[in-house]
Design a protein around this motif. Structure first.
Motif, PDB file in Angstrom:
ATOM      1  N   MET A   1     -20.056  29.713  80.228  1.00 28.71           N
ATOM      2  CA  MET A   1     -21.197  28.905  79.779  1.00 28.71           C
ATOM      3  C   MET A   1     -22.020  29.750  78.834  1.00 28.71           C
ATOM      4  O   MET A   1     -22.614  30.739  79.255  1.00 28.71           O
ATOM      5  N   HIS A  13     -22.454  26.780  72.793  1.00 29.39           N
ATOM      6  CA  HIS A  13     -21.194  26.767  72.041  1.00 29.39           C
ATOM      7  C   HIS A  13     -19.959  26.981  72.912  1.00 29.39           C
ATOM      8  O   HIS A  13     -18.839  26.930  72.419  1.00 29.39           O
ATOM      9  N   CYS A  17     -20.358  21.085  79.127  1.00 27.71           N
ATOM     10  CA  CYS A  17     -20.824  20.523  80.395  1.00 27.71           C
ATOM     11  C   CYS A  17     -19.770  20.863  81.442  1.00 27.71           C
ATOM     12  O   CYS A  17     -18.732  21.421  81.102  1.00 27.71           O
ATOM     13  N   PHE A  18     -20.042  20.545  82.691  1.00 25.70           N
ATOM     14  CA  PHE A  18     -19.007  20.747  83.709  1.00 25.70           C
ATOM     15  C   PHE A  18     -19.121  19.673  84.769  1.00 25.70           C
ATOM     16  O   PHE A  18     -20.155  19.008  84.889  1.00 25.70           O
ATOM     17  N   LEU A 126      -8.020  46.316  83.601  1.00 23.46           N
ATOM     18  CA  LEU A 126      -8.820  47.161  84.492  1.00 23.46           C
ATOM     19  C   LEU A 126      -8.077  47.500  85.793  1.00 23.46           C
ATOM     20  O   LEU A 126      -8.239  48.587  86.338  1.00 23.46           O
ATOM     21  N   LYS A 230     -10.084  28.056  77.847  1.00 27.27           N
ATOM     22  CA  LYS A 230      -9.881  27.237  79.049  1.00 27.27           C
ATOM     23  C   LYS A 230      -8.537  27.568  79.682  1.00 27.27           C
ATOM     24  O   LYS A 230      -7.545  27.753  78.983  1.00 27.27           O
ATOM     25  N   ASP A 252     -12.226  31.999  86.563  1.00 25.21           N
ATOM     26  CA  ASP A 252     -11.756  30.623  86.387  1.00 25.21           C
ATOM     27  C   ASP A 252     -10.234  30.517  86.397  1.00 25.21           C
ATOM     28  O   ASP A 252      -9.690  29.429  86.549  1.00 25.21           O
ATOM     29  N   GLY A 258     -12.283  24.802  84.848  1.00 21.84           N
ATOM     30  CA  GLY A 258     -13.335  25.555  84.193  1.00 21.84           C
ATOM     31  C   GLY A 258     -14.380  26.123  85.136  1.00 21.84           C
ATOM     32  O   GLY A 258     -14.082  26.896  86.045  1.00 21.84           O
ATOM     33  N   ALA A 262     -14.252  28.595  88.558  1.00 20.01           N
ATOM     34  CA  ALA A 262     -14.878  29.915  88.683  1.00 20.01           C
ATOM     35  C   ALA A 262     -15.609  30.003  90.023  1.00 20.01           C
ATOM     36  O   ALA A 262     -15.524  31.011  90.728  1.00 20.01           O
TER      37      ALA A 262
HETATM   38  C1  LIG Z   1     -15.193  26.100  73.968  1.00 22.31           C
HETATM   39  C2  LIG Z   1     -15.117  25.981  75.468  1.00 22.31           C
HETATM   40  C3  LIG Z   1     -15.180  24.740  76.069  1.00 22.31           C
HETATM   41  C4  LIG Z   1     -15.120  24.631  77.453  1.00 22.31           C
HETATM   42  N1  LIG Z   1     -15.238  23.410  78.035  1.00 22.31           N
HETATM   43  C5  LIG Z   1     -15.371  23.337  79.373  1.00 22.31           C
HETATM   44  C6  LIG Z   1     -15.696  22.103  80.013  1.00 22.31           C
HETATM   45  O1  LIG Z   1     -15.864  21.069  79.357  1.00 22.31           O
HETATM   46  N2  LIG Z   1     -15.847  22.091  81.367  1.00 22.31           N
HETATM   47  C7  LIG Z   1     -15.688  23.226  82.125  1.00 22.31           C
HETATM   48  O2  LIG Z   1     -15.863  23.180  83.354  1.00 22.31           O
HETATM   49  N3  LIG Z   1     -15.354  24.395  81.549  1.00 22.31           N
HETATM   50  C8  LIG Z   1     -15.189  24.479  80.208  1.00 22.31           C
HETATM   51  N4  LIG Z   1     -14.905  25.678  79.619  1.00 22.31           N
HETATM   52  C9  LIG Z   1     -14.506  26.810  80.473  1.00 22.31           C
HETATM   53  C10 LIG Z   1     -15.673  27.452  81.185  1.00 22.31           C
HETATM   54  O3  LIG Z   1     -16.655  27.855  80.271  1.00 22.31           O
HETATM   55  C11 LIG Z   1     -15.128  28.658  81.930  1.00 22.31           C
HETATM   56  O4  LIG Z   1     -14.043  28.276  82.733  1.00 22.31           O
HETATM   57  C12 LIG Z   1     -16.169  29.299  82.821  1.00 22.31           C
HETATM   58  O5  LIG Z   1     -17.334  29.611  82.099  1.00 22.31           O
HETATM   59  C13 LIG Z   1     -15.563  30.554  83.421  1.00 22.31           C
HETATM   60  O6  LIG Z   1     -16.536  31.263  84.143  1.00 22.31           O
HETATM   61  P1  LIG Z   1     -16.196  32.683  84.687  1.00 22.31           P
HETATM   62  O7  LIG Z   1     -17.434  33.240  85.266  1.00 22.31           O
HETATM   63  O8  LIG Z   1     -14.979  32.618  85.561  1.00 22.31           O
HETATM   64  O9  LIG Z   1     -15.724  33.520  83.413  1.00 22.31           O
HETATM   65  P2  LIG Z   1     -16.509  33.858  82.079  1.00 22.31           P
HETATM   66  O10 LIG Z   1     -17.584  32.868  81.822  1.00 22.31           O
HETATM   67  O11 LIG Z   1     -15.451  34.093  81.059  1.00 22.31           O
HETATM   68  O12 LIG Z   1     -17.241  35.213  82.439  1.00 22.31           O
HETATM   69  C14 LIG Z   1     -16.563  36.428  82.414  1.00 22.31           C
HETATM   70  C15 LIG Z   1     -17.584  37.492  82.040  1.00 22.31           C
HETATM   71  O13 LIG Z   1     -16.946  38.762  82.097  1.00 22.31           O
HETATM   72  C16 LIG Z   1     -17.438  39.543  81.038  1.00 22.31           C
HETATM   73  N5  LIG Z   1     -16.467  40.610  80.775  1.00 22.31           N
HETATM   74  C17 LIG Z   1     -15.205  40.495  80.280  1.00 22.31           C
HETATM   75  N6  LIG Z   1     -14.634  41.718  80.201  1.00 22.31           N
HETATM   76  C18 LIG Z   1     -15.566  42.606  80.638  1.00 22.31           C
HETATM   77  C19 LIG Z   1     -15.568  44.031  80.796  1.00 22.31           C
HETATM   78  N7  LIG Z   1     -14.511  44.766  80.465  1.00 22.31           N
HETATM   79  N8  LIG Z   1     -16.705  44.615  81.272  1.00 22.31           N
HETATM   80  C20 LIG Z   1     -17.799  43.880  81.613  1.00 22.31           C
HETATM   81  N9  LIG Z   1     -17.833  42.532  81.501  1.00 22.31           N
HETATM   82  C21 LIG Z   1     -16.741  41.907  81.017  1.00 22.31           C
HETATM   83  C22 LIG Z   1     -17.578  38.556  79.890  1.00 22.31           C
HETATM   84  O14 LIG Z   1     -18.462  39.070  78.929  1.00 22.31           O
HETATM   85  C23 LIG Z   1     -18.122  37.344  80.620  1.00 22.31           C
HETATM   86  O15 LIG Z   1     -19.530  37.382  80.672  1.00 22.31           O
HETATM   87  C24 LIG Z   1     -14.968  25.814  78.240  1.00 22.31           C
HETATM   88  C25 LIG Z   1     -14.909  27.055  77.639  1.00 22.31           C
HETATM   89  C26 LIG Z   1     -14.996  27.149  76.262  1.00 22.31           C
HETATM   90  C27 LIG Z   1     -14.970  28.526  75.635  1.00 22.31           C
END
Ligand SMILES: Cc1cc2nc3c(=O)[nH]c(=O)nc-3n(C[C@H](O)[C@H](O)[C@H](O)COP(=O)(O)OP(=O)(O)OC[C@H]3O[C@@H](n4cnc5c(N)ncnc54)[C@H](O)[C@@H]3O)c2cc1C
Length: 277
Positions: A1, A13, A17-18, A126, A230, A252, A258, A262
């Motif tokens: 997000m 960007h 939404c989710f 890692l 995604k 995720d 999405g 997560a």
């Molecule tokens: C364009 C787009 C559209 C999407 N549309 C949807 C949707 O409609 N509905 C939905 O549910 N989901 C959607 N998603 C997917 C959703 O955003 C993700 O599945 C969700 O945000 C994943 O959350 P997360 O916490 O698992 O991972 P992320 O949000 O990827 O968080 C991982 C974090 O780890 C950090 N990180 C990575 N490597 C390192 C490192 N070496 N050291 C320290 N930090 C690190 C990153 O900076 C990031 O902050 C979309 C994604 C995108 C990009």
């Protein structure tokens, strides 16, 4: 997000939404919906295509967004904890009960446990020497962060186009302050084909295709590339835990929904951790 802060516009960007189908996730969201850190998004939806008549679309379940930006909810969540951001972890060293995380600047630690919640490629790097054996497949993507003075009747347009997948008038979402913000997401297949192409060319093509769909010139447009947008093929398990090494991983990649995946992945890891504790 993700939210990008510009000088005179903000763009949500990443995920626009989710949804919440998992009962635990629904329950977790309730306080944030009650205090309006999260809200339901009810965009006026349409379908757009070159030389095609647009038609209205509807949604059949709640779609949530953060307020006043997509990521404010997460900032509120981690304000209660000691969270250090803007520090890229490059490696892990030490031993169970005494782990260190190395960034370019310094070592963080010692920590009893390390739980990694990065996308799969980063976790694989890692945890490479700890027999981390999960794999998943991500859809890459391109997003264009634009400004426009156009004032169409829709808020979100799904596009029948080879390059542009959807247009979102980001500035019209609840509590947003900059009405000119427009977010453009590229089609998945086109993004996969161009993920390693020259970025200036990608930006130009995406901008041109958007302007053709809108029959108007954009005021500004800036490209963002997502290598792991995604999950399209989830890992074999929701999470990974090594009780002897005191290491764990979630993200995720534990599912294909999405943001909800997560949460489900993190909760599964937390439950396994407690049961092993
Ligand atoms: C364009 C787009 C559209 C999407 N549309 C949807 C949707 O409609 N509905 C939905 O549910 N989901 C959607 N998603 C997917 C959703 O955003 C993700 O599945 C969700 O945000 C994943 O959350 P997360 O916490 O698992 O991972 P992320 O949000 O990827 O968080 C991982 C974090 O780890 C950090 N990180 C990575 N490597 C390192 C490192 N070496 N050291 C320290 N930090 C690190 C990153 O900076 C990031 O902050 C979309 C994604 C995108 C990009």
């Amino acid at each position: 997000m993700a939210t990008r802060q510009g000088v005179d516009a903000n763009w949500d960007h990443g995920a626009p939404c989710f949804i919440a189908r998992d009962s635990g996730f629904k329950q977790f969201l309730q306080p944030f919906l009650a205090d309006q850190t999260l809200t339901e998004w009810h965009p006026k939806m349409t379908t757009l295509g070159l030389n095609q008549k647009s038609y209205k679309r509807t949604w059949f379940e709640p779609h949530y967004i953060g307020q006043p930006t997509m990521n404010q909810w997460l900032k509120t969540l981690f304000a209660r904890h000691a969270v250090e951001t803007q520090s890229e972890i490059q490696s892990i060293y030490g031993e169970p009960g005494k782990w260190y995380l190395a960034s370019a600047e310094r070592a963080h630690g010692p920590f009893d446990w390390v739980l990694c919640s990065t996308p799969l490629a980063q976790t694989q790097t890692l945890f490479a020497r700890f027999n981390f054996d999960l794999s998943a497949r991500y859809q890459p993507g391109f997003t264009l962060l634009c400004q426009t003075t156009l004032n169409p009747s829709w808020d979100r347009a799904v596009c029948q186009d080879a390059v542009v997948a959807e247009l979102i008038l980001s500035g019209r979402r609840p509590s947003r302050r900059h009405p000119s913000a427009l977010v453009v997401h590229a089609q998945d297949q086109w993004a996969s084909e161009h993920i390693d192409s020259d970025l200036a060319g990608v930006e130009q093509t995406l901008r041109g295709a958007t302007e053709a769909l809108l029959s108007a010139t954009l005021d500004s447009a800036k490209l963002h590339r997502w290598r792991s947008a995604k999950v399209i093929e989830q890992a074999a398990h929701t999470h990974w835990l090594h009780p002897t090494l005191q290491l764990g991983a979630c993200c995720d990649w534990g599912g294909t929904r999405g943001a909800e995946s997560a949460f489900v992945s993190a909760k599964a890891l937390a439950t396994a951790l407690v049961n092993n504790g």
